[in-house]
Design an enzyme around this catalytic site. Structure first.
Site, PDB file in Angstrom:
ATOM      1  N   LYS A  31       0.847  -1.202   0.000  1.00 21.25           N
ATOM      2  CA  LYS A  31       0.000   0.000   0.000  1.00 21.25           C
ATOM      3  C   LYS A  31       0.879   1.247   0.000  1.00 21.25           C
ATOM      4  CE  LYS A  31      -3.828  -2.455   2.115  1.00 21.25           C
ATOM      5  NZ  LYS A  31      -4.615  -2.826   3.286  1.00 21.25           N
ATOM      6  N   GLN A  75      -5.068  -1.779   9.405  1.00 18.34           N
ATOM      7  CA  GLN A  75      -4.948  -3.109   8.810  1.00 18.34           C
ATOM      8  C   GLN A  75      -5.535  -4.167   9.737  1.00 18.34           C
ATOM      9  OE1 GLN A  75      -3.820  -3.549   5.687  1.00 18.34           O
ATOM     10  NE2 GLN A  75      -4.092  -5.740   5.766  1.00 18.34           N
ATOM     11  N   ASP A  98     -11.499   2.187   3.622  1.00 16.07           N
ATOM     12  CA  ASP A  98     -11.835   0.762   3.518  1.00 16.07           C
ATOM     13  C   ASP A  98     -13.338   0.568   3.297  1.00 16.07           C
ATOM     14  OD1 ASP A  98      -9.655  -1.042   3.754  1.00 16.07           O
ATOM     15  OD2 ASP A  98      -9.459  -0.593   5.896  1.00 16.07           O
TER      16      ASP A  98
HETATM   17  N1  GUN Z   1      -7.082  -7.151   5.863  1.00 15.14           N
HETATM   18  C1  GUN Z   1      -7.345  -7.884   4.758  1.00 15.14           C
HETATM   19  N2  GUN Z   1      -7.934  -7.122   3.823  1.00 15.14           N
HETATM   20  C2  GUN Z   1      -8.022  -5.885   4.326  1.00 15.14           C
HETATM   21  C3  GUN Z   1      -8.518  -4.660   3.818  1.00 15.14           C
HETATM   22  O1  GUN Z   1      -9.023  -4.550   2.694  1.00 15.14           O
HETATM   23  N3  GUN Z   1      -8.422  -3.594   4.662  1.00 15.14           N
HETATM   24  C4  GUN Z   1      -7.907  -3.682   5.907  1.00 15.14           C
HETATM   25  N4  GUN Z   1      -7.890  -2.581   6.662  1.00 15.14           N
HETATM   26  N5  GUN Z   1      -7.437  -4.808   6.412  1.00 15.14           N
HETATM   27  C5  GUN Z   1      -7.498  -5.897   5.612  1.00 15.14           C
END
Ligand code: GUN
Length: 263
Positions: A31, A75, A98
């Protein structure tokens, strides 16, 4: 992005990671690299696994109130003892890139949304860019998570698909899958979807990311078998994953527009 630049606004994404889950660390690194590539400022908050709920909430509240932060992402999964739901609810929904906050989930359900969750949005983008029309198609989503399965089914419904959601209690998964014109697998079970479960000519989208004991990364679909049947199929890695990150970048730019230009 250009309009923001003209106003001297640089979108900024705050990414919080708690503990040292190896998969999460890789996702967060990817990211960050994408932010750098796109000209988005990336602010990383790597907190120890012992972080308390109060400390985590305090950080999110600080970021909520920071005008230089466009989007906030924590996350998941969080280490044991931390309350994911409370964390999601604390992130200001206008900064929730998200789209996990209940306000954003509700907006998606209604069909009047600012943000879409990144993985389902990435899948829809792949479908659109491949020239696949969802209208009237039988769509089967395997998995009912809040992150993928549930919003995925809603987005396919918005595009006029006839949607079935399968899960661990589904009686005959193979039979349900064999009906699918568009099959989306998002369960986290390595190669659960075998070739015999795929209808001839189906579109197969694999959201799974499973690390095998021998370190190989595989999806929820047995790719080689499904490839024989599918008219279009996504690989793992290199299919949905990069799209998820692209959608996160899109959401961050959108958040900057919403929060920093008053749009
Ligand atoms: N863990 C797995 N996929 C995601 C996601 O799309 N966003 C976040 N914040 N955590 C994750």
């Amino acid at each position: 992005m250009e309009a923001l630049k003209a106003k001297g606004i640089k979108p900024a994404l705050a990414v919080i990671i708690v503990g040292d889950d190896p998969a999460s660390k890789i996702y967060v690194k990817n990211k960050k690299l994408a932010c750098e590539f796109c000209g988005i400022e990336s602010l990383e908050y790597a907190l120890p696994a012992e972080t308390t709920q109060e400390e985590l909430i305090a950080l999110i509240e600080k970021l909520n109130n920071d005008h230089n932060v466009s989007g906030i992402l924590c996350q998941l999964p969080l280490p044991k003892g931390l309350d994911e739901e409370a964390v999601i609810n604390t992130i200001k929904y206008e900064k929730d890139v998200d789209a996990f906050h209940p306000v954003n989930v509700g907006k998606i359900m209604i069909g009047n949304f600012d943000f879409l969750p990144c993985t389902p949005a990435g899948v829809m983008e792949l479908i659109k860019e491949s020239g696949i029309d969802v209208t009237g198609k039988k769509c089967v989503v395997v998995g009912r998570s809040n992150i993928v399965g549930k919003p995925m089914s809603m987005l396919l419904l918005h595009k006029n698909g006839t949607v079935t959601v399968c899960h661990s209690k589904t009686q005959d998964l193979a039979a349900e899958c064999r009906e699918a014109d568009i099959l989306v697998a998002a369960v986290g079970v390595p190669e659960l979807i075998t070739g015999d479960m795929v209808k001839e000519g189906a579109v197969v989208i694999d959201v799974g990311m499973n690390r095998l004991p021998d370190k190989r990364l595989v999806g929820d679909v047995a790719f080689d078998e499904a490839l024989e049947k599918a008219s279009a199929i996504t690989p793992v890695p290199g299919g949905v994953g990069p799209m998820t990150i692209a959608m996160l970048m899109k959401n961050t730019v959108k958040a900057a527009e919403l929060n920093q230009t008053g749009k």
